[in-house]
Design an enzyme around this catalytic site. Sequence first.
Site, short mmCIF file in Angstrom:
data_model
loop_
_atom_site.label_atom_id
_atom_site.label_comp_id
_atom_site.label_asym_id
_atom_site.label_seq_id
_atom_site.Cartn_x
_atom_site.Cartn_y
_atom_site.Cartn_z
N GLU A 46 0.85 -1.18 0.00
CA GLU A 46 0.00 0.00 0.00
C GLU A 46 0.89 1.24 0.00
OE1 GLU A 46 -3.87 1.66 -0.19
OE2 GLU A 46 -3.17 -0.41 -0.37
N GLU A 59 -0.74 9.69 -5.47
CA GLU A 59 0.38 8.75 -5.52
C GLU A 59 0.63 8.27 -6.94
OE1 GLU A 59 -1.36 7.90 -1.20
OE2 GLU A 59 -1.57 6.33 -2.72
N ASP A 119 -7.32 2.59 2.74
CA ASP A 119 -6.94 1.30 3.32
C ASP A 119 -8.13 0.36 3.38
OD1 ASP A 119 -4.27 2.31 3.89
OD2 ASP A 119 -5.24 3.50 5.44
#
Length: 457
Positions: free
Chosen positions: A258, A289, A442
């Site tokens: 992750e 990201e 998450d």
Amino acid sequence: MRALNSKHRWLGSDLIALSRKRPEVRVVVPVCVFPRSSSVNACVDVVLSGVKLLEALGLEPGDGKNHAVLNSRQDLKEAFTHFMEKGAAAERFFSDAESFHHIAQTASEYPGAQLYVGGNAALIGQKLATNPDLKILLCGPVGPKLHELLDDNVVVPPESMQERDEFHLILEYQAGEEWGQVRAPNANRFIFSHDLSNGALNMLEVFVSSLDEFQPDLVVLSGLHMMEGQSKEMRQRRLMEAVASISDIPTDIPIHLELASMTDQDFMSNIIHQQVFPLVNSIGLNEQELLFLTQSASGPHAALASWSGVPDVGVVSDILFWILKEHGKTAERASDLTRVHFHTLAYHILVTVDGYWGNQVAAVAAGARAAGTQACATETIDTSKVFLKAPLEFVTSQIEAPSKISLNPDEPVVHWHREGISFHFTPVLVCKDPVRTVGLGDAISAEGLLYSEVYPQ
């Protein structure tokens, strides 16, 4: 075929079918708290209103400015303002220990501040642990408050227990919230910490030594972004040691990485090209990201400075395709990477190399459902509390001859194919008034993994 969940079933109860064949599914989550010892990515999150904390610190509204590292309260104010104006999530290292601890004390004592399990891997483990058929091994320095917050299905090795907790500060803001001249286009959060030990990955040895006894079905890694708080020499040394440890994990155990917000392009380039990407089977990431990744490795659309509104699906698709085509597993390339789970506020895309993963429709749908229910704090999707922000029509590439796709409400998960790589797209029902934004990525990755199938090779 090894399934982390039964095929084409969307309810959590379908793990009962799996448990008849196997008593339990075991997941290892190597993480770390940043107390006196050190590790890889677990902590106690202090969640509160960003604007109210900055006001409590005596800071006035002003212009936003991005900072790779926060060296002062002024830097904190400018970086928070910069990302609040964009409605984008970000995470930064705060270099001044004394100033950070004063801010952390103010935050933890602020009325309404809430404490949660923190750290990407710990949050994924905590989400998975809500299923009674899963057992989670959490490796990292765990203090008393974090231990109290963890689910009963999370096992912490004695070597990971510590005398005190450390904290990450999660500054949230709501859609339409204003501070001075800045108005947030959507709800999100800004995260910062003074976390030297977490970035040193010192619990990796405990983690690897625990694998033989625990016998996991899945390994979840995170926390590489925390290494940016280390010196370049320390970062490179510990990254190489981390690579050696990851290489020792048996190849039949899938590894998910992750990602999180980073600022050092050279470090990101090393992770992509030389060291980590070839060793993992799956990665999870968001739009910030993804863009930083392609900028760091001179990939497609690297000249794009930032996203404007909802990220263009064709641009996102091009970058995801490049990740697996140039850095994923092929007959000629020694890489295990075959899966990328991308999530942004309006939509998610699950991308897989053909022949390695199954049940993608249920996996990507489960992740989108988790985003809506967790943000609104509801058990199921409440249609009165959500809205659709995804484009109703889009093209699948901005580089090659694209297909034009129109969303069908009766079949919201859209599939297309490109040179041996499959794309599964789903819109997200976005929460109008989110209760909590931290940990959504998450939770999305956790649900996507839970409903995925891994084909044995």
